[in-house]
Design a protein around this motif. Sequence first.
Motif, PDB file in Angstrom:
ATOM      1  N   ARG A 136       0.979  -1.379   0.107  1.00 18.59           N
ATOM      2  CA  ARG A 136       0.049  -0.094  -0.210  1.00 18.59           C
ATOM      3  C   ARG A 136       0.719   1.374   0.257  1.00 18.59           C
ATOM      4  O   ARG A 136       0.237   2.333   0.041  1.00 18.59           O
ATOM      5  N   PHE A 143      -1.581   5.729  -1.940  1.00 16.47           N
ATOM      6  CA  PHE A 143      -2.352   6.965  -1.462  1.00 16.47           C
ATOM      7  C   PHE A 143      -1.852   8.223  -1.936  1.00 16.47           C
ATOM      8  O   PHE A 143      -2.158   9.339  -1.743  1.00 16.47           O
ATOM      9  N   GLU A 152      -1.482  11.811  -0.638  1.00 16.53           N
ATOM     10  CA  GLU A 152      -2.165  11.912   0.699  1.00 16.53           C
ATOM     11  C   GLU A 152      -1.435  11.477   1.889  1.00 16.53           C
ATOM     12  O   GLU A 152      -1.773  11.756   2.892  1.00 16.53           O
ATOM     13  N   MET A 153      -0.357  10.665   1.569  1.00 11.80           N
ATOM     14  CA  MET A 153       0.513  10.006   2.608  1.00 11.80           C
ATOM     15  C   MET A 153       1.648  11.033   2.806  1.00 11.80           C
ATOM     16  O   MET A 153       2.430  11.355   2.051  1.00 11.80           O
ATOM     17  N   PRO A 181      -1.232   7.416   8.833  1.00 13.86           N
ATOM     18  CA  PRO A 181      -2.685   7.762   8.307  1.00 13.86           C
ATOM     19  C   PRO A 181      -3.801   6.686   9.047  1.00 13.86           C
ATOM     20  O   PRO A 181      -4.996   7.055   9.071  1.00 13.86           O
ATOM     21  N   THR A 182      -3.263   5.723   9.070  1.00 18.31           N
ATOM     22  CA  THR A 182      -4.055   4.635   9.695  1.00 18.31           C
ATOM     23  C   THR A 182      -2.960   3.242  10.279  1.00 18.31           C
ATOM     24  O   THR A 182      -1.780   3.542   9.903  1.00 18.31           O
ATOM     25  N   GLU A 207      -3.142  -0.370   9.966  1.00 15.61           N
ATOM     26  CA  GLU A 207      -3.497  -1.871  10.060  1.00 15.61           C
ATOM     27  C   GLU A 207      -2.196  -2.534   9.724  1.00 15.61           C
ATOM     28  O   GLU A 207      -2.192  -3.647  10.702  1.00 15.61           O
ATOM     29  N   ARG A 247      -3.131  12.640   7.243  1.00 12.94           N
ATOM     30  CA  ARG A 247      -3.545  12.491   5.940  1.00 12.94           C
ATOM     31  C   ARG A 247      -3.415  13.938   5.220  1.00 12.94           C
ATOM     32  O   ARG A 247      -4.111  14.833   5.563  1.00 12.94           O
ATOM     33  N   MET A 256      -8.000  10.137  16.365  1.00  9.89           N
ATOM     34  CA  MET A 256      -9.040   9.133  16.024  1.00  9.89           C
ATOM     35  C   MET A 256      -8.887   8.067  16.965  1.00  9.89           C
ATOM     36  O   MET A 256      -7.654   7.650  17.422  1.00  9.89           O
ATOM     37  N   ASP A 293      -8.590   4.313  16.747  1.00 10.13           N
ATOM     38  CA  ASP A 293      -8.887   3.046  15.925  1.00 10.13           C
ATOM     39  C   ASP A 293      -8.621   1.654  16.458  1.00 10.13           C
ATOM     40  O   ASP A 293      -7.640   1.606  17.254  1.00 10.13           O
ATOM     41  N   TYR A 335      -8.403  -2.693  16.085  1.00 12.59           N
ATOM     42  CA  TYR A 335      -8.143  -3.878  15.422  1.00 12.59           C
ATOM     43  C   TYR A 335      -8.517  -5.087  16.077  1.00 12.59           C
ATOM     44  O   TYR A 335      -8.304  -5.167  17.141  1.00 12.59           O
ATOM     45  N   ASN A 368     -16.500   4.633  11.350  1.00 10.29           N
ATOM     46  CA  ASN A 368     -16.550   3.586  10.271  1.00 10.29           C
ATOM     47  C   ASN A 368     -15.820   2.116  10.830  1.00 10.29           C
ATOM     48  O   ASN A 368     -15.236   2.026  11.659  1.00 10.29           O
ATOM     49  N   SER A 414     -10.992  -3.520  11.225  1.00  9.35           N
ATOM     50  CA  SER A 414     -10.566  -2.323  11.635  1.00  9.35           C
ATOM     51  C   SER A 414     -11.722  -1.192  11.649  1.00  9.35           C
ATOM     52  O   SER A 414     -12.677  -1.122  10.832  1.00  9.35           O
ATOM     53  N   GLY A 445     -12.818   2.720  13.205  1.00 12.64           N
ATOM     54  CA  GLY A 445     -12.353   4.085  13.558  1.00 12.64           C
ATOM     55  C   GLY A 445     -13.607   4.897  14.039  1.00 12.64           C
ATOM     56  O   GLY A 445     -14.762   4.906  13.643  1.00 12.64           O
TER      57      GLY A 445
HETATM   58  C1  9G3 Z   1      -3.360   5.928   3.854  1.00  6.49           C
HETATM   59  C2  9G3 Z   1      -3.797   7.303   3.703  1.00  6.49           C
HETATM   60  C3  9G3 Z   1      -5.179   7.691   3.641  1.00  6.49           C
HETATM   61  C4  9G3 Z   1      -5.968   6.426   4.141  1.00  6.49           C
HETATM   62  C5  9G3 Z   1      -5.709   5.303   4.342  1.00  6.49           C
HETATM   63  C6  9G3 Z   1      -4.394   5.034   4.160  1.00  6.49           C
HETATM   64  C7  9G3 Z   1      -8.229   5.920   4.582  1.00  6.49           C
HETATM   65  C8  9G3 Z   1      -6.727   4.323   4.620  1.00  6.49           C
HETATM   66  C9  9G3 Z   1      -8.945   3.528   5.188  1.00  6.49           C
HETATM   67  C10 9G3 Z   1      -8.780   3.415   6.604  1.00  6.49           C
HETATM   68  C11 9G3 Z   1      -9.699   2.199   7.118  1.00  6.49           C
HETATM   69  C12 9G3 Z   1      -9.740   2.269   8.743  1.00  6.49           C
HETATM   70  C13 9G3 Z   1      -8.538   2.117  10.719  1.00  6.49           C
HETATM   71  C14 9G3 Z   1      -9.599   3.078  11.419  1.00  6.49           C
HETATM   72  C15 9G3 Z   1     -10.902   2.885  10.536  1.00  6.49           C
HETATM   73  C16 9G3 Z   1     -10.737   3.324   9.315  1.00  6.49           C
HETATM   74  N1  9G3 Z   1      -7.444   6.728   4.350  1.00  6.49           N
HETATM   75  N2  9G3 Z   1      -7.872   4.624   4.828  1.00  6.49           N
HETATM   76  O1  9G3 Z   1      -6.351   3.256   4.755  1.00  6.49           O
HETATM   77  F1  9G3 Z   1      -2.206   5.738   3.595  1.00  6.49           F
HETATM   78 CL1  9G3 Z   1      -2.528   8.440   3.166  1.00  6.49          CL
HETATM   79  O2  9G3 Z   1      -8.084   4.025   7.249  1.00  6.49           O
HETATM   80  N3  9G3 Z   1      -8.250   2.300   9.157  1.00  6.49           N
END
Ligand code: 9G3
Length: 574
Positions: free
Chosen positions: A85, A89, A92-93, A108-109, A111, A140, A157, A159, A161, A412, A442, A444
């Motif tokens: 991954r 993004f 945005e990353m 940004p998250t 996982e 982000r 946030m 978050d 898991y 979500n 996952s 949030g």
């Molecule tokens: C990234 C960037 C932005 C992102 C993500 C990854 C959204 C990304 C989806 C999630 C899914 C869940 C855990 C908490 C609840 C949401 N924007 N998402 O994976 F690298 Cl730059 O974040 N993650």
Amino acid sequence: MKMSKLYMPTLREVPSEAELPSHKYLLRAGMIRKLVSGVYSYLPLGYRVMKKIENIVREEMDNIGSQELLMSAIQPSELWKESGRWDDFGPEMFKLKDRHEREFCLGPTHEEIFTDLIKDELKSYKQLPLNLYQIQTKYRDEKRPRFGLMRCREFIMKDAYTFDMDEEGMTESYRDMWRAYENIFTRCGLDFRVVEGDSGAMGGSDSHEFMAMSVVGESEIAYCGDCDYAATDEKAICEYKIEVSDSKELEKEKVSTPNIKTIEELTEFFNIPSENFVKTLIYQGKDEVLAVLIPGNRELNEVKLLKHLAIPEHELELADEETIKRVTGANVGFAGPIAISDEVRVIVDKRVTNMKNFIVGGNETDYHIKNVNYNRDFHGEIVEDLLLVREGDKCPKCGSSLKMDRGNEVGNIFQLGTKYSDALNATYLDKNGKAQKIYMGSHGVGISRTMAAIIEQYHDDKGIIWPLSVAPYHAVVTVINAKKEDQMELGEKLYKELSSKGIEVLIDDRKERAGVKFTDAELIGIPIRIAVGRKANENIVEFVIRGEGEKIEIKSEEVLGKVKEVFKSQGLDI
Ligand code: 9G3
């Protein structure tokens, strides 16, 4: 807390960029301050609200057996490369390098990080299910940060898991999380809807979004009045049907349409409804130009297009004028599928194939072509559904007509299956000692966004009206004239008495005019206001509930009882 000591820089005016009530009031109440675009500081009053929301989240997470921990915000690129991954993004990353030129990102998250944490030490089925969460800052680099805390580049946030043995366990954890979220948003006083998080999979949707309703919400929600179907417009299935007409295919005909470009102008010029036109939208993909065809009376759903193309949103944008000219041979507004440059990938919403004798751009400036028919005159990649749902469309679940609403996503929940345990090889040994993949979820909650969403639902023209559950303070004792001995004395007596009962009280001991004190109390949204004024010597005070308006005069001995009543009316005990 004495207001004479409280750091609460209130404002009369706010920058014009602040449009939303939550954005305006958070700034005016001295609760947040912008550092740079999309990055905010939480001042004392604002931070107290954040902590209240966080603690509601903690209680509900702990209630379902989720264990709190705290991970780093800085993350090594290796794990994102392992999950594939790292480049998904784009801009945005937030990426950075350390002194050894090693690549990192600001999380940004998490996982990948959580999967990496447990994968070598969670070895036995006896350790499952496991549910971990953190409350942490996320990063982000949003293209257009706006609306204050609604869309930031750095935000708080929760978050969580979840790790389970199998699909059944994952679904069980998902249901627990769903219930916890309903409790969280109910306790925050929010009016919210739970909507499908992805299209297609009816019923078995593997993700859901919790939407705090707001007429100015960022997300448009399609929902059914007769069943529980609800989905964001981006994800909602569009049941719009076009019956195949049995009229015969007429001869194509080129028509001069000087400077007639938009659907509105075309329907007027031809005196034909928009259903008889097909729009051709030219897009620039990563390394290809696309022509997307949809019925003239509908809108394209770009999220469905991205899903079909399996590309991230930053790799798709509307083509610029010069590309349109190059591939269609015409100025903007005359694009069509016929004789378009064969470098263009033509994509067609399925409903277009049921249309007969429709009108398209002529791929020649100032010309359109009528009586066009799919198959006879052009071909393309047919896609089941590329349309944006709208009011009145049929509910995909029960057939009633859909209504539209707006909201802000505050939470979500996702069923991830083995996506990350496959990528990072996270397995456990089952009771037969056989290695099995871990099933994950996952989930949030946007803490800072929830704070803004509450204001969107609880404000009036004077300011915020905090529910007691998240208010920065429960009550304010407003001493009308702090120079008067008897007023200060009675004010401090009430302040001490209420505080000793666990009520969080501000005392407005500032040397300010009464008007300023009342205006500030309403702006910052303290739920209960007790004013101590001229009747202090009769032991009479004024009691007001924010948002209810009516003022009553009561004996100071009655104040505690009244406060308890207000708590009780909001389902809280003190
Ligand atoms: C990234 C960037 C932005 C992102 C993500 C990854 C959204 C990304 C989806 C999630 C899914 C869940 C855990 C908490 C609840 C949401 N924007 N998402 O994976 F690298 Cl730059 O974040 N993650």
